[in-house]
Design a protein around this motif. Structure first.
Motif, PDB file in Angstrom:
ATOM      1  N   GLU A   1       0.745  -1.126  -0.005  1.00  0.00           N
ATOM      2  CA  GLU A   1       0.018  -0.065   0.132  1.00  0.00           C
ATOM      3  C   GLU A   1       1.015   1.357   0.006  1.00  0.00           C
ATOM      4  O   GLU A   1       1.740   1.413   0.916  1.00  0.00           O
ATOM      5  CB  GLU A   1      -0.794  -0.097   1.202  1.00  0.00           C
ATOM      6  CG  GLU A   1      -1.881   1.228   1.321  1.00  0.00           C
ATOM      7  CD  GLU A   1      -2.898   1.022   2.483  1.00  0.00           C
ATOM      8  OE1 GLU A   1      -3.681   1.810   2.242  1.00  0.00           O
ATOM      9  OE2 GLU A   1      -2.673   0.397   3.374  1.00  0.00           O
ATOM     10  N   ARG A   2       0.688   2.048  -1.024  1.00  0.00           N
ATOM     11  CA  ARG A   2       1.439   3.351  -1.130  1.00  0.00           C
ATOM     12  C   ARG A   2       0.851   4.432  -1.588  1.00  0.00           C
ATOM     13  O   ARG A   2      -0.168   4.346  -2.353  1.00  0.00           O
ATOM     14  CB  ARG A   2       2.671   3.167  -2.071  1.00  0.00           C
ATOM     15  CG  ARG A   2       3.569   1.779  -1.841  1.00  0.00           C
ATOM     16  CD  ARG A   2       4.785   2.424  -0.940  1.00  0.00           C
ATOM     17  NE  ARG A   2       5.826   1.325  -0.836  1.00  0.00           N
ATOM     18  CZ  ARG A   2       5.781   0.760   0.348  1.00  0.00           C
ATOM     19  NH1 ARG A   2       4.953   0.822   1.217  1.00  0.00           N
ATOM     20  NH2 ARG A   2       6.788  -0.347   0.296  1.00  0.00           N
ATOM     21  N   ASP A   3       1.171   5.546  -1.242  1.00  0.00           N
ATOM     22  CA  ASP A   3       0.804   6.780  -1.891  1.00  0.00           C
ATOM     23  C   ASP A   3       1.774   7.416  -2.609  1.00  0.00           C
ATOM     24  O   ASP A   3       2.866   7.494  -2.262  1.00  0.00           O
ATOM     25  CB  ASP A   3       0.547   7.899  -0.704  1.00  0.00           C
ATOM     26  CG  ASP A   3      -0.884   7.579   0.025  1.00  0.00           C
ATOM     27  OD1 ASP A   3      -1.946   6.977  -0.612  1.00  0.00           O
ATOM     28  OD2 ASP A   3      -1.198   8.079   1.322  1.00  0.00           O
ATOM     29  N   ILE A   4       1.464   7.730  -3.912  1.00  0.00           N
ATOM     30  CA  ILE A   4       2.346   8.480  -4.940  1.00  0.00           C
ATOM     31  C   ILE A   4       2.123   9.771  -4.772  1.00  0.00           C
ATOM     32  O   ILE A   4       1.437  10.265  -5.086  1.00  0.00           O
ATOM     33  CB  ILE A   4       2.317   7.706  -6.244  1.00  0.00           C
ATOM     34  CG1 ILE A   4       2.490   6.236  -6.265  1.00  0.00           C
ATOM     35  CG2 ILE A   4       3.162   8.358  -7.439  1.00  0.00           C
ATOM     36  CD1 ILE A   4       2.021   5.458  -7.607  1.00  0.00           C
ATOM     37  N   ILE A   5       3.581  10.500  -4.522  1.00  0.00           N
ATOM     38  CA  ILE A   5       3.408  11.886  -4.277  1.00  0.00           C
ATOM     39  C   ILE A   5       4.513  12.636  -5.274  1.00  0.00           C
ATOM     40  O   ILE A   5       5.391  12.149  -5.108  1.00  0.00           O
ATOM     41  CB  ILE A   5       3.695  12.152  -2.650  1.00  0.00           C
ATOM     42  CG1 ILE A   5       2.802  11.567  -1.822  1.00  0.00           C
ATOM     43  CG2 ILE A   5       3.904  13.827  -2.407  1.00  0.00           C
ATOM     44  CD1 ILE A   5       3.131  11.617  -0.138  1.00  0.00           C
ATOM     45  N   LEU A   6       4.061  13.490  -5.759  1.00  0.00           N
ATOM     46  CA  LEU A   6       4.686  14.275  -6.591  1.00  0.00           C
ATOM     47  C   LEU A   6       4.833  15.769  -6.528  1.00  0.00           C
ATOM     48  O   LEU A   6       3.630  16.255  -6.428  1.00  0.00           O
ATOM     49  CB  LEU A   6       4.444  13.715  -8.281  1.00  0.00           C
ATOM     50  CG  LEU A   6       5.302  14.496  -9.439  1.00  0.00           C
ATOM     51  CD1 LEU A   6       6.645  13.933  -9.109  1.00  0.00           C
ATOM     52  CD2 LEU A   6       4.478  13.942 -10.619  1.00  0.00           C
TER      53      LEU A   6
ATOM     54  N   LYS B   1      -0.352  14.301  -3.629  1.00  0.00           N
ATOM     55  CA  LYS B   1      -0.749  12.914  -3.713  1.00  0.00           C
ATOM     56  C   LYS B   1      -1.498  12.889  -5.032  1.00  0.00           C
ATOM     57  O   LYS B   1      -2.548  13.306  -5.214  1.00  0.00           O
ATOM     58  CB  LYS B   1      -1.516  12.554  -2.525  1.00  0.00           C
ATOM     59  CG  LYS B   1      -1.849  10.896  -2.730  1.00  0.00           C
ATOM     60  CD  LYS B   1      -2.680  10.837  -1.392  1.00  0.00           C
ATOM     61  CE  LYS B   1      -3.909   9.478  -1.927  1.00  0.00           C
ATOM     62  NZ  LYS B   1      -4.737   9.260  -0.531  1.00  0.00           N
ATOM     63  N   ILE B   2      -0.673  12.002  -6.036  1.00  0.00           N
ATOM     64  CA  ILE B   2      -1.356  11.881  -7.243  1.00  0.00           C
ATOM     65  C   ILE B   2      -1.930  10.509  -7.430  1.00  0.00           C
ATOM     66  O   ILE B   2      -2.869  10.295  -8.402  1.00  0.00           O
ATOM     67  CB  ILE B   2      -0.409  12.174  -8.470  1.00  0.00           C
ATOM     68  CG1 ILE B   2       1.111  11.193  -8.163  1.00  0.00           C
ATOM     69  CG2 ILE B   2       0.262  13.654  -8.498  1.00  0.00           C
ATOM     70  CD1 ILE B   2       1.901  11.106  -9.274  1.00  0.00           C
ATOM     71  N   ALA B   3      -1.582   9.506  -6.647  1.00  0.00           N
ATOM     72  CA  ALA B   3      -2.150   8.301  -6.814  1.00  0.00           C
ATOM     73  C   ALA B   3      -2.161   7.648  -5.538  1.00  0.00           C
ATOM     74  O   ALA B   3      -1.248   7.703  -4.655  1.00  0.00           O
ATOM     75  CB  ALA B   3      -1.597   7.602  -7.927  1.00  0.00           C
ATOM     76  N   HIS B   4      -2.928   6.547  -5.379  1.00  0.00           N
ATOM     77  CA  HIS B   4      -2.986   5.773  -4.309  1.00  0.00           C
ATOM     78  C   HIS B   4      -3.013   4.115  -4.635  1.00  0.00           C
ATOM     79  O   HIS B   4      -3.749   3.927  -5.564  1.00  0.00           O
ATOM     80  CB  HIS B   4      -4.164   6.039  -3.278  1.00  0.00           C
ATOM     81  CG  HIS B   4      -4.175   4.907  -2.242  1.00  0.00           C
ATOM     82  ND1 HIS B   4      -3.441   4.959  -1.122  1.00  0.00           N
ATOM     83  CD2 HIS B   4      -4.951   3.939  -1.669  1.00  0.00           C
ATOM     84  CE1 HIS B   4      -3.822   4.125  -0.270  1.00  0.00           C
ATOM     85  NE2 HIS B   4      -4.602   3.415  -0.799  1.00  0.00           N
ATOM     86  N   ILE B   5      -1.965   3.502  -4.255  1.00  0.00           N
ATOM     87  CA  ILE B   5      -2.045   1.962  -4.508  1.00  0.00           C
ATOM     88  C   ILE B   5      -2.553   1.271  -3.103  1.00  0.00           C
ATOM     89  O   ILE B   5      -2.196   1.326  -2.222  1.00  0.00           O
ATOM     90  CB  ILE B   5      -0.652   1.304  -4.945  1.00  0.00           C
ATOM     91  CG1 ILE B   5       0.166   2.288  -6.069  1.00  0.00           C
ATOM     92  CG2 ILE B   5      -0.609  -0.012  -4.921  1.00  0.00           C
ATOM     93  CD1 ILE B   5       1.418   1.762  -6.232  1.00  0.00           C
TER      94      ILE B   5
END
Length: 120
Positions: free
Chosen positions: A71-76, A80-84
Motif C-alpha cells: 500500500e503506497r501513496d504516490i506523491i509528486l 498525492k497523485i495516486a494511491h496503490i
C-alpha cells in the motif's frame, strides 16, 4: 419491484435479494459438483502449525509483515497523485498467514515473556 401501502414502487438492485423469487429445488438426478480447492492442504497445514519454538516464532513474526507492504501513496511535488491499495487481500493464504503471525506473537508474549512491540 415491490409496492408499498401507498402504492409507491420500490425497485431493488440486481444485488439485493428481495425474497420474492421462488427458491429452486435441486433435481434428484443432479448432483452438486464439489469445488476443487488446490490450496486447502496448505491452508490446513498453516492453521494446524503449532508454535513451540522461540526461534521459529521470532522468524515468523519478522517474516510476515504487520501491515501490507504494497500500500503506497504516490506523491509528486508534494501532492498525492495516486494511491496503490493494499493487495495483501488478493493473497489466497492471507488469513492463514495473519493467523500464524498472531499465534507466533502470542507465543512470544505469553510463553516466553518477550516484549513484542518491536514486531508491530
Amino acid at each position: 419491484m415491490l409496492k408499498t401501502n401507498n402504492h409507491q414502487h420500490i425497485i431493488f438492485s440486481a444485488f439485493v435479494h428481495s425474497g420474492l423469487e421462488t427458491h429452486k429445488t435441486v433435481n434428484q438426478n443432479q448432483v452438486a459438483q464439489p469445488k476443487l480447492d488446490l490450496l486447502q492442504p496448505l491452508r490446513h497445514w498453516l492453521d494446524s502449525l503449532d508454535i513451540q519454538n522461540r526461534k521459529l516464532a521470532r522468524f515468523i513474526a519478522t517474516m510476515i509483515p504487520a501491515q501490507c507492504p504494497f500500500e503506497r501513496d504516490i506523491i509528486l511535488f508534494g501532492r498525492k497523485i495516486a494511491h496503490i491499495p493494499p493487495m495483501c487481500k488478493l493473497n489466497p493464504l492471507y488469513d492463514e498467514l495473519v493467523g500464524l503471525r498472531f499465534r507466533a506473537l502470542c507465543y512470544l508474549a505469553d510463553v516466553c515473556g518477550e516484549d513484542i512491540q518491536s514486531y508491530c
